[in-house]
Design an enzyme around this catalytic site. Structure first.
Site, mmCIF file in Angstrom:
data_model
loop_
_atom_site.group_PDB
_atom_site.id
_atom_site.type_symbol
_atom_site.label_atom_id
_atom_site.label_comp_id
_atom_site.label_asym_id
_atom_site.label_seq_id
_atom_site.Cartn_x
_atom_site.Cartn_y
_atom_site.Cartn_z
ATOM 1 N N GLU A 131 36.375 50.094 37.991
ATOM 2 C CA GLU A 131 36.686 49.734 36.608
ATOM 3 C C GLU A 131 37.062 48.236 36.499
ATOM 4 O O GLU A 131 37.155 47.525 37.496
ATOM 5 C CB GLU A 131 37.812 50.660 36.108
ATOM 6 C CG GLU A 131 37.291 51.748 35.172
ATOM 7 C CD GLU A 131 37.027 51.190 33.771
ATOM 8 O OE1 GLU A 131 36.860 49.969 33.585
ATOM 9 O OE2 GLU A 131 37.009 52.010 32.841
ATOM 10 N N HIS A 132 37.340 47.827 35.262
ATOM 11 C CA HIS A 132 37.567 46.421 34.915
ATOM 12 C C HIS A 132 38.630 45.717 35.777
ATOM 13 O O HIS A 132 39.626 46.320 36.178
ATOM 14 C CB HIS A 132 37.977 46.310 33.447
ATOM 15 C CG HIS A 132 39.288 46.992 33.179
ATOM 16 N ND1 HIS A 132 40.486 46.351 33.300
ATOM 17 C CD2 HIS A 132 39.572 48.270 32.846
ATOM 18 C CE1 HIS A 132 41.464 47.199 33.041
ATOM 19 N NE2 HIS A 132 40.924 48.383 32.760
ATOM 20 N N ASP A 133 38.402 44.458 36.019
ATOM 21 C CA ASP A 133 39.390 43.556 36.626
ATOM 22 C C ASP A 133 39.805 43.929 38.051
ATOM 23 O O ASP A 133 40.878 43.520 38.507
ATOM 24 C CB ASP A 133 40.655 43.446 35.737
ATOM 25 C CG ASP A 133 40.308 42.887 34.370
ATOM 26 O OD1 ASP A 133 39.768 41.769 34.325
ATOM 27 O OD2 ASP A 133 40.536 43.575 33.356
#
Ligand code: UDP
Length: 218
Positions: free
Chosen positions: A137-139
């Protein structure tokens, strides 16, 4: 000009990646794709020759490229080092149905299996392997030689250092932008573990919530 492409590892991991490598090389008439495996050399597997490393290095070719399809992070790192010392180039393999969203950086030699999703603003190091149905997922920030077994769910703002192995079906809790959840170098996350907090370097954690293996025994 002829190019020789070697997928290093003809066991479970390698045989799962070979069809993707074949598909990505497509119909190139000058590319030859073989397995490299020091224990299984001399046979044909799933339509491909298997040769040992020395034979691969001696085989006539204008260019030689290797992708290392060995799931164990430290074995993969050692084999990559041997290939780099021999002056070989690396190639990566990605399933055509993997999903990559915005601003995803992935280092050299990555193996991205079918149904993998990498969402946005992610940085991944060299020789990553994301097996079937895993997501990042993000980041997230992921180091070199990290392996995700099938169906790993890695939520946002998680930082994973080099050489971490994440077992099948593990679930990693989301961190915070100002305090990412951190998994230290060389850690092993057991199959199905639910990781809710930082994991120290070199630890093996299992269970829900994931705890160090030694602590459970004691
Ligand atoms: N292997 C090799 N040279 C090495 C290390 C490993 O040829 O220096 C091969 C080994 O013979 C085996 C494969 O890599 O066939 C690793 O397979 P394994 O079943 O251990 O796990 P996988 O990575 O396929 O899950």
């Amino acid at each position: 000009m002829s190019s020789l492409f070697g997928l290093y590892g003809a066991s479970g991991c390698g045989r799962g990646i070979m069809p993707l490598a074949r598909e990505s090389l497509g119909a190139s008439p000058t590319a030859r794709l073989v397995f490299i495996d020091d224990a299984l050399a001399g046979q044909r597997l799933n339509g491909h020759e298997v040769m040992d490393f020395d034979t691969f290095c001696r085989e006539p070719a204008d260019k030689r490229h290797v992708a290392v399809a060995i799931a164990n992070p430290s074995t993969r790192a050692a084999v990559v080092l041997k290939c780099a010392d021999a002056g070989l180039d690396f190639f990566g393999v990605a399933a055509t149905n993997c999903v990559r969203m915005d601003e995803v950086e992935v280092g050299t030699g990555a193996l991205i299996s079918p149904f993998v999703t990498l969402t946005s603003n992610i940085r991944i190091g060299r020789h990553f392997h994301a097996n079937l149905y895993s997501y990042v997922e993000h980041d997230c920030v992921i180091g070199d030689f990290v392996t995700f077994a099938p169906a790993v769910r890695c939520n946002g703002n998680v930082h994973i250092e080099d050489g971490v192995y994440v077992g099948a079906g593990a679930l990693i809790r989301q961190g915070k932008p100002e305090a990412p959840l951190r998994i230290g170098a060389g850690a092993v996350i057991g199959m199905g573990a639910v990781v809710t907090k930082d994991v120290p370097a070199g630890a093996t954690v299992v269970g829900n919530p994931a705890r160090p293996l030694a602590a459970r025994r004691g």
